[in-house]
Design an enzyme around this catalytic site. Structure first.
Site, PDB file in Angstrom:
ATOM      1  N   ARG B 254      40.285  41.276  39.915  1.00  0.00           N
ATOM      2  CA  ARG B 254      39.933  40.110  39.105  1.00  0.00           C
ATOM      3  C   ARG B 254      39.673  40.596  37.685  1.00  0.00           C
ATOM      4  O   ARG B 254      38.611  41.122  37.391  1.00  0.00           O
ATOM      5  CB  ARG B 254      38.673  39.474  39.710  1.00  0.00           C
ATOM      6  N   HIS B 258      34.019  35.868  37.183  1.00  0.00           N
ATOM      7  CA  HIS B 258      34.053  35.051  38.414  1.00  0.00           C
ATOM      8  C   HIS B 258      34.425  33.610  38.071  1.00  0.00           C
ATOM      9  O   HIS B 258      35.368  33.043  38.592  1.00  0.00           O
ATOM     10  CB  HIS B 258      32.702  35.110  39.113  1.00  0.00           C
ATOM     11  N   TYR B 267      28.009  43.829  35.104  1.00  0.00           N
ATOM     12  CA  TYR B 267      28.008  44.589  36.359  1.00  0.00           C
ATOM     13  C   TYR B 267      29.211  45.519  36.533  1.00  0.00           C
ATOM     14  O   TYR B 267      29.199  46.389  37.363  1.00  0.00           O
ATOM     15  CB  TYR B 267      27.911  43.632  37.556  1.00  0.00           C
TER      16      TYR B 267
END
Lengths: 325, 355
Positions: B254, B258, B267
């Protein structure tokens, strides 16, 4: 006409609809060879084959999810959740998926699913089997919640539920499964969903109730009659949506009402009925509308169960408060 | 005999290396199909990037970008037959476009319009699933129906690596295995479930090997290699049509957040994105096509412009669609409106709250 118990009437309804509509499928845990833990599906697999009546692996969420996919493809699933205390495992399928399908898809998909499940106290089950959780379901738009109190009603309501193009949670009180027999017509007949039934007419007090509490309420009404009170007992039969067209005129007639449920008191169906009466018939009331319900604790273990459950004496006591207000 | 963890050896299927060189056997794909696969990836990426921009401008609502996963989504959906079903998560624009969902449909969905909730009649794509993993079971029910009706369609659940941690994933693979249902579970292992890395989802060395526990077939494929995904999915569908469910793990990444409400720099490890950008699915396929002599920079530019125009048109249609009205919500609760609901609907109209 045959005399049937409620469980026999339920089996009869399933057999009737399976015979009539090839899209009706019955599945769940132990519903096949074993015919269900209460024998509700007894003989159906033999009669209709393993494609239409089948045992699933032991997984409630799986059972619910399977129903979603089958409904989408044109079937009319009638899954059984072995005990309604296990509903939390399948709550997403019911409240998150089935209930919202019509809206989510702009009306393209519907969920003509009837989820049958036993519930109810007084039969000394282990923990997590007996809870009355209809209040949780009743707060879910898109789901209808049906609870029969007699064998005759059970058959007609179950046939209507299966034919209904919305999701119906059909709750069967375990104590009523074999507690009495009643004449039940053969073949098909329907009882409309969302329509309450006046089980007893009266002029001094309206008792609104459903499920096993219908019988406690009728017993209370008989006792009260001996003391000169004329009591009307309304069996909701469908607790969501509510049949206000029956409830409100009755309360306007009697001027007094109580609502009796087996479930815990807080929130829930009875609270909703009281609120609707207050909204719509306040000027007809001679007294506050009171509730008879179980205490707001978790459902107790069998040794503590009997006192915890509401019974006809509680109904009489509360009825008198309202009658003498 | 002890079954030791992660003893199973899983070989990842690859056709193209990271530079677009053929390393596997050449799949049975003709030039027209090769170009179509690439053009779909261009469309998916163009839509995705525009959606991100439009969200930043406040023109659409929350959006879950799929950039980096084009090969996995396009390659898998390109292998489907029209009668097959997609049960998508919310990050499947690429797969859904290939299977027939329109771009304006997706825009309407992100704008919160009721018409965005479903695809056009005849397009076998189920409404977008929000509950992680739940669609695995819906695909199983749908596959059960196909089997019962003796139809040849396969139901494909699209989920991510995070979804494999859900109980519904387990129940679905278990059911599919027991009933021998025409189902493919297509897992895009994009390395992240919001901020939680793949390593925290499962102790299994691969997701593909989980298939073994359910008595079904599993396979891992390079999810950034559109040819590997396409040929793998074709074979998976062939098996599924014979009643042999398959779990496919497409290893991908990805590249974006998100959703538009998230900042992955919080993160992600340093250098991680760059490593994966080097494996970008479009870059790789483009190099392959140029090497093959059927693509060039000029065609590339034209293709992106065409895709851009298509996205613009789709957005214009969506933006000019009259808004959903609150009163409509009441029409989709039950087949017939209970009196209380009719009363509430009426009061909204009477009070003029209608927007």
């Amino acid at each position: 006409m045959a005399q049937m118990t409620m469980i026999q009437a339920i089996t009869d309804a399933l057999r009737t609809e399976m015979g009539k509509d090839p899209n009706v499928l019955v599945f769940g845990e132990d519903v096949g060879v074993n015919g269900g833990v209460f024998r509700a599906t007894e003989g159906l697999q033999k009669e209709f084959g393993e494609d239409r009546v089948f045992d699933t692996p032991l997984a409630e969420s799986g059972i619910g999810g399977l129903a979603v996919g089958l409904a989408l493809q044109g079937f009319r699933p009638v899954p059984e959740i072995q005990f309604f205390g296990f509903v939390f495992e399948v709550f997403d399928s019911i409240a998150g998926q089935l209930a919202r399908m019509r809206y989510r898809s702009g009306g393209r998909y519907t969920s003509p699913v009837t989820i049958r499940s036993p519930f109810g106290g007084g039969v000394h089950t282990p923990d997590m089997h007996a809870d009355s959780l209809e209040g949780l379901m009743a707060q879910t738009p898109g789901v209808k919640v049906v609870i029969p109190s007699t064998p005759y009603d059970a058959k007609g309501l179950l046939i209507s539920s299966i034919r209904d193009n919305d999701t119906v949670v059909f709750l069967e009180h375990m104590k009523l499964y074999r507690s009495f027999r009643q004449e039940v017509p053969e073949g098909e007949y329907t009882i409309p969903l969302g329509k309450a039934d006046v089980k007893r007419e009266g002029t001094d007090l309206t008792i609104v109730t459903y499920g096993a509490m219908v019988h406690e309420s009728l017993k209370a009404a008989e006792e009260l009659e001996k003391e000169g009170y004329s009591v009307e007992v309304i069996d909701l039969r469908t607790v969501s949506p509510l049949d206000l067209e029956t409830i409100i005129p009755s309360v306007e007639k009697t001027g007094r009402a109580i609502v009796v449920q087996e479930a815990q008191k807080q929130a829930g169906v009875a609270a909703n009925v009281v609120a609707e009466i207050n909204d719509r018939a306040i000027l007809s009331l001679e007294a506050p509308v009171l509730r008879v319900a179980a205490p707001d604790t978790v459902f107790p273990f069998p040794q503590a169960e009997t006192v915890w459950l509401p019974n006809y004496k509680d109904v009489i006591e509360t009825a008198k408060k309202v009658l003498t207000y | 005999m002890w079954l030791e963890p992660n003893e199973t050896i899983v070989n990842k299927v690859q056709v193209l290396d990271e530079t677009g060189k053929l390393i596997g056997s050449h799949p049975d794909v003709n030039d027209d199909e090769l170009l179509a696969l690439y053009k779909w990836m261009v469309q998916a990426r163009t839509f995705d990037q525009r959606a991100l921009k439009l969200q930043r401008q406040g023109r659409i609502g929350t959006y879950a970008p799929m950039i980096g996963q084009e090969a996995a989504q396009v390659g898998s959906a390109f292998a489907l037959k029209k009668q097959d079903w997609i049960y998508p998560s919310y990050r499947e624009v690429g797969a859904c476009l290939v299977h027939g969902v329109s771009m304006e449909n997706f825009f309407l969905y992100t704008m919160g319009h009721i018409k965005g909730g479903t695809s056009a009649q005849g397009t076998n794509v189920f409404p977008v699933q929000i509950i992680i993993g739940a669609q695995c079971l819906h695909a199983v029910g749908s596959a059960w129906a196909s089997k019962y009706k003796d139809e040849s369609s396969v139901s494909v659940a699209y989920i991510g690596d995070g979804g494999t941690s859900q109980g519904d994933f387990h129940e679905a693979l278990n059911f599919a295995g027991v009933y021998k249902l025409p189902t493919v579970f297509f897992v895009q292992n994009n390395q992240w479930a919001i901020s939680v890395p793949r390593s925290k989802q499962t102790a299994s060395a691969t997701i593909a090997q989980k298939a073994a526990a359910y008595g079904i077939t599993g396979i891992q494929v390079d999810g950034n290699d559109v040819l590997a995904v396409y040929s793998t999915m074709k074979e998976a569908l062939r098996r599924a049509r014979e009643g042999k469910p398959v779990l496919v793990e497409a290893v991908t990444y990805r590249q974006g957040p998100h959703t538009t409400a998230d900042d992955p720099t919080k993160y992600r490890q340093n250098g991680e994105l760059e490593q994966w950008l080097a494996k970008d699915p479009l870059k790789r396929m483009k190099a392959f096509l140029i090497e093959r002599g059927i693509w060039n920079e000029e065609l590339e530019q034209v293709e992106f412009e065409t895709a851009n125009d298509k996205v613009t048109k789709a957005f214009e249609i969506a933006a000019s669609t009259p808004s959903s009205k609150t009163v409509e919500v009441f029409d989709f609760v039950y087949e017939q409106k209970p009196s209380q609901l009719a009363e509430q609907q009426n009061s909204i109209q009477v009070e003029g709250v209608v927007k």
